[in-house]
Motif scaffolding. Structure first.
Motif, PDB file in Angstrom:
ATOM      1  N   UNK A  53       0.880  -1.170   0.000  1.00 51.09           N
ATOM      2  CA  UNK A  53       0.000   0.000   0.000  1.00 51.09           C
ATOM      3  C   UNK A  53       0.914   1.215   0.000  1.00 51.09           C
ATOM      4  N   UNK A  54       0.820   2.000  -1.074  1.00 47.32           N
ATOM      5  CA  UNK A  54       1.765   3.087  -1.287  1.00 47.32           C
ATOM      6  C   UNK A  54       1.040   4.424  -1.183  1.00 47.32           C
ATOM      7  N   UNK A  55       1.650   5.323  -0.392  1.00 50.98           N
ATOM      8  CA  UNK A  55       1.058   6.647  -0.206  1.00 50.98           C
ATOM      9  C   UNK A  55       0.347   6.725   1.133  1.00 50.98           C
ATOM     10  N   UNK A  56      -0.379   7.849   1.317  1.00 52.58           N
ATOM     11  CA  UNK A  56      -1.126   8.049   2.557  1.00 52.58           C
ATOM     12  C   UNK A  56      -2.467   8.673   2.192  1.00 52.58           C
ATOM     13  N   UNK A  71      11.295  -4.410  -7.016  1.00 48.76           N
ATOM     14  CA  UNK A  71      10.183  -3.495  -6.686  1.00 48.76           C
ATOM     15  C   UNK A  71      10.500  -2.669  -5.441  1.00 48.76           C
ATOM     16  N   UNK A  72      11.163  -3.285  -4.459  1.00 46.21           N
ATOM     17  CA  UNK A  72      11.364  -2.602  -3.172  1.00 46.21           C
ATOM     18  C   UNK A  72      12.357  -1.440  -3.280  1.00 46.21           C
ATOM     19  N   UNK A  73      13.263  -1.534  -4.249  1.00 43.86           N
ATOM     20  CA  UNK A  73      14.229  -0.450  -4.432  1.00 43.86           C
ATOM     21  C   UNK A  73      13.620   0.761  -5.131  1.00 43.86           C
ATOM     22  N   UNK A  74      12.420   0.577  -5.707  1.00 48.21           N
ATOM     23  CA  UNK A  74      11.837   1.651  -6.508  1.00 48.21           C
ATOM     24  C   UNK A  74      10.677   2.345  -5.800  1.00 48.21           C
ATOM     25  N   UNK A  75      10.553   2.130  -4.506  1.00 45.36           N
ATOM     26  CA  UNK A  75       9.377   2.675  -3.817  1.00 45.36           C
ATOM     27  C   UNK A  75       9.553   4.126  -3.389  1.00 45.36           C
ATOM     28  N   UNK A  76      10.774   4.637  -3.489  1.00 49.21           N
ATOM     29  CA  UNK A  76      10.991   6.056  -3.196  1.00 49.21           C
ATOM     30  C   UNK A  76      11.026   6.346  -1.704  1.00 49.21           C
ATOM     31  N   UNK A  77      10.919   7.614  -1.373  1.00 47.23           N
ATOM     32  CA  UNK A  77      11.108   8.025   0.027  1.00 47.23           C
ATOM     33  C   UNK A  77       9.784   8.308   0.730  1.00 47.23           C
TER      34      UNK A  77
END
Ligand code: SIN
Ligand code: CO
Length: 381
Positions: A53-56, A71-77
């Protein structure tokens, strides 16, 4: 593993299915049982159910696993969370987390979901149909909890997540490692990671819906009924209005249904089998049937038997010391030494069976091994 200072009877009386409860670290010496990297590894496995679940807020997006490692390296900050189902089926240390909660019967236990979140990550405000103990494993998480929701509670128009609109919490707590939050079914909750590396272990329960019980049990009974087992009216007399379905006919029709569904002994066996059906496939079945002689040889060497952590074991007493054992959708009638073994298997994950064992015990063990519910804990394997 016991929860110190936790009064089970008090909890059951005042909180179970009734009210949320915060339990501050009752483990004494808590240490996080799973590394974030191991969780990410499980989320790459095609036999494991996982979500990101990405974002808020309402803008969060959901993706279903399995995920490629990249995928996990591309999830950003920004905030994100990874959720992995039934980790107890794969990691014995996670299965151990269920032990202190076995004051609730095994048949009510579902599995342990594990989440990992970065700062601000979470699944959003929602409610579940089931009880859950949320064990904070690593890092900190702010939980906002309550009130109780129902089908009328307004939800946000989100395609993948059932997020509660206008969530106003009744309580708010920041959980530290080892703290536990109990949330009963229907209570709104929203957990937001405070800082990175937040891991939460959800020891989740299940309760069959009335609809699934009615559907499953009636379908089971219907499959066993003969074509000629049907409505009959050899006593038919003329009625004033041919258009009427009379009370007498309705009584007879209703009776056909209620008689067929009221067999409690058959219901008990069906329910035990149904409830013990595995949720996920696991690969413990041997390539060749094991056979009673091979079982005897292992027992003679004192090799312990270990349960497949994905297998569901339970039993129903039949009187006179007899019982029916259920494992992975199958039932086994047990009496005498097989009943003793069945209770031992249901009590804990590992059993060492006395040798020499009876033919009935060898046959039961072989059947459970062949269906992948049990295995010898042989170091050489
Ligand atoms: C989570 O671990 O982030 C979610 C658990 C839950 O809300 O049931
Ligand atoms: Co929840």
């Amino acid at each position: 593993m016991r929860l110190s200072g936790f009064d089970i009877d008090h909890f059951l009386r005042h909180h179970w299915q009734k009210a949320p409860l915060l339990i501050r670290n009752p483990w004494g010496d808590w240490h996080n049982p799973l590394e974030p990297d191991e969780l990410a590894g499980l989320a790459c496995d095609e036999n494991v159910e996982s979500r990101l679940v990405i974002g808020a807020d309402a803008a969060r997006k959901m993706e279903n696993g399995p995920f490629p490692e990249s995928r996990f390296g591309k999830l950003g900050t920004g905030p994100w969370t990874l959720l992995v189902q039934a980790v107890d089926h794969h990691v014995p240390d996670i299965a151990d987390l269920i032990e202190p909660f076995r004051f609730v019967p095994d048949w009510r236990i579902d599995d342990v979901m594990v989440s990992y979140a970065t700062d601000g990550g979470g699944v959003g405000s929602h409610y579940d149909q089931y009880d859950v103990f949320l064990v904070q494993g690593l890092g900190r998480r702010r939980w906002r909890v309550g009130p109780r929701c129902d089908a009328q509670t307004p939800l946000l128009p989100h395609t993948d997540l059932r997020l509660i609109a206008d969530f106003e919490a009744a309580d708010e707590w920041v959980l530290e490692p080892g703290d536990i939050l109990y949330v009963p079914p229907g209570f709104a909750h929203d957990g937001v990671a405070v800082g990175d590396d937040c891991m939460t272990y959800s020891v989740g329960f299940r309760a069959p819906s009335r609809a699934e019980l009615v559907e499953g049990w009636s379908e089971h009974q219907a499959e066993r009924m003969a074509e000629d087992d049907r409505y009959a009216d050899p006593d038919l007399v003329q009625q004033a209005q041919p258009g009427e379905i009379t009370p007498a006919a309705l009584d007879r029709l209703h009776g056909l249904v209620t008689d067929a569904l009221s067999d409690r002994a058959a219901f008990a066996r069906w329910f035990g089998e149904y409830n013990s059906l595995p949720k996920y496939d696991s690969d413990w079945r041997p390539e060749q049937p094991v056979g009673a002689q091979a079982v005897a040889a292992q027992l003679a060497q004192g090799v312990p038997l270990v349960r497949n952590p994905a297998a569901r074991f339970a039993f129903i007493r039949q009187g006179d010391g007899a019982l029916v054992l259920f494992a992975d959708g199958q039932s086994f009638d047990c009496a005498g030494d097989t009943a003793v073994l069945a209770e031992q298997l249901c009590a804990g994950r590992s059993v060492t069976v006395d040798h020499p064992a009876s033919e009935a015990v060898l046959t039961l063990i072989a059947a459970l091994i062949d269906q992948g519910s049990l295995a010898f804990d042989d170091e050489d394997d």
